[in-house]
Motif scaffolding. Structure first.
Motif: not given
Length: 327
Positions: A116-117, A120, A174, A178
């Motif tokens: 999900r990151d 970013i 990450s 997750y």
């Protein structure tokens, strides 16, 4: 922060995919796509290695833009492109057309779903690699290409390695957080060709190298869109890959890699997989035995190659066949 980062690699067509599918069954291992941003041209290790030999402001800008483009492509879930590539493969058209019909890395799906990151972390990486920007142009810029350059002069051995280390560990963290998993396992076919550089960035990483009868590999190569169709060329292609791996193997710590054959995995899966779990510090789970291994096509070269082709391939790969323990 120290974590376990496990990788699967091989020559291609050697069993990497089936080994990944086996470990996908394990309840403690995260599922990740074959996102090739580490080993592909314009990827992390390509960028990292470039400035070991040469640095110029223009080269740095070009390589950084190419790295950004690859990372963005890997993170873009192009379902239409993936579907097109799938149907072309099923129809057998991928080798018949002189150009690629699907967008770059369209086969890499679910990047955002399993990490999900990702976007970013990519943004942070690009910022870390950019010391400042300026408006300008070089003689080599393309027609109508926008002006603007990113400048950087990181120390290759320390600063650049730390930047990539932070990015990759961020990806792993990450993914594990997750998916609520304990172990990270990534499969990229040619991890073996970069593993010396991988260890410079990720000294905690371990490699599983799975190999197969070289003649079966060559026989399979001839049907792949990314390999030569000619048996002599395919044999040379394989030979050089293995020669490069053997060079790397001599200079890396013995405890950083573990080698198995596809044939041993097929003939004695439980013993082989238990040893791999022990090597990767992963608890044994019986779910690893659920995958059917009967379609491994061992000895396919005897049917797929003519007698003359067999002699030719065996002659080219004599050292590799002997070194790997095949008759």
């Amino acid at each position: 922060m120290r974590m376990n980062i496990n990788m699967i690699g091989g020559s291609g067509r050697s069993g990497t995919t089936i080994l990944r599918k086996i470990f996908d069954q394990h309840p403690d291992i995260a599922t990740v796509p074959e996102w090739r941003f580490l080993v592909d041209p314009d990827g992390l290790l390509d960028f990292y290695s470039t400035f070991e030999l040469c640095w110029t402001p223009y080269l740095y800008d070009v390589k950084l833009k190419r790295l950004e483009k690859l990372l963005r492509n890997v993170g873009r879930n192009n379902y239409f492109g993936a579907a097109s590539s799938y149907f072309l493969k099923r129809l057998g058209w991928r080798k018949k057309v002189p150009f690629r019909l699907a967008p770059a890395y369209s086969e890499v799906l679910h990047t955002q779903q399993c990490c999900r990151d990702y976007k970013i972390l990519v943004g942070q990486l690009l910022d870390d690699l950019t010391e400042f920007r300026f408006n300008g142009q070089w003689f080599g810029k393309k027609f109508l290409e926008k002006n603007g350059f990113r400048y950087g002069y990181p120390d290759h051995e320390f600063e650049l390695a730390e930047i990539f280390r932070r990015f990759y560990r961020g990806i792993v963290k990450s993914v594990l957080n997750y998916q609520d998993k304990k172990h990270y396992l990534e499969k990229n076919t040619w991890n073996i060709l970069w593993f010396d550089k991988t260890l410079e960035i990720l000294p905690e990483s371990k490699l599983i190298h799975i190999y197969r009868d070289p003649r079966d590999v060559v026989s399979s190569y001839m049907n792949q869109p990314w390999c030569p169709s000619d048996p002599a060329q395919a044999a040379k292609y394989y030979k050089d890959i293995m020669q490069q791996w053997w060079k790397i193997k001599k200079i890396i710590p013995q405890e950083s890699f573990y080698e198995i054959s596809l044939e041993l995995l097929v003939s004695d899966p439980e013993t082989t997989l238990r040893k791999l779990c022990e090597y990767m510090n992963i608890n044994w789970d019986n779910s690893l035995l659920k995958i059917d291994l009967t379609g491994s096509h061992s000895g396919r070269w005897k049917n797929n190659l003519t007698h003359n082709q067999q002699k030719l391939v065996c002659g080219i790969l004599e050292n590799q066949i002997n070194e790997l323990g095949y008759e």
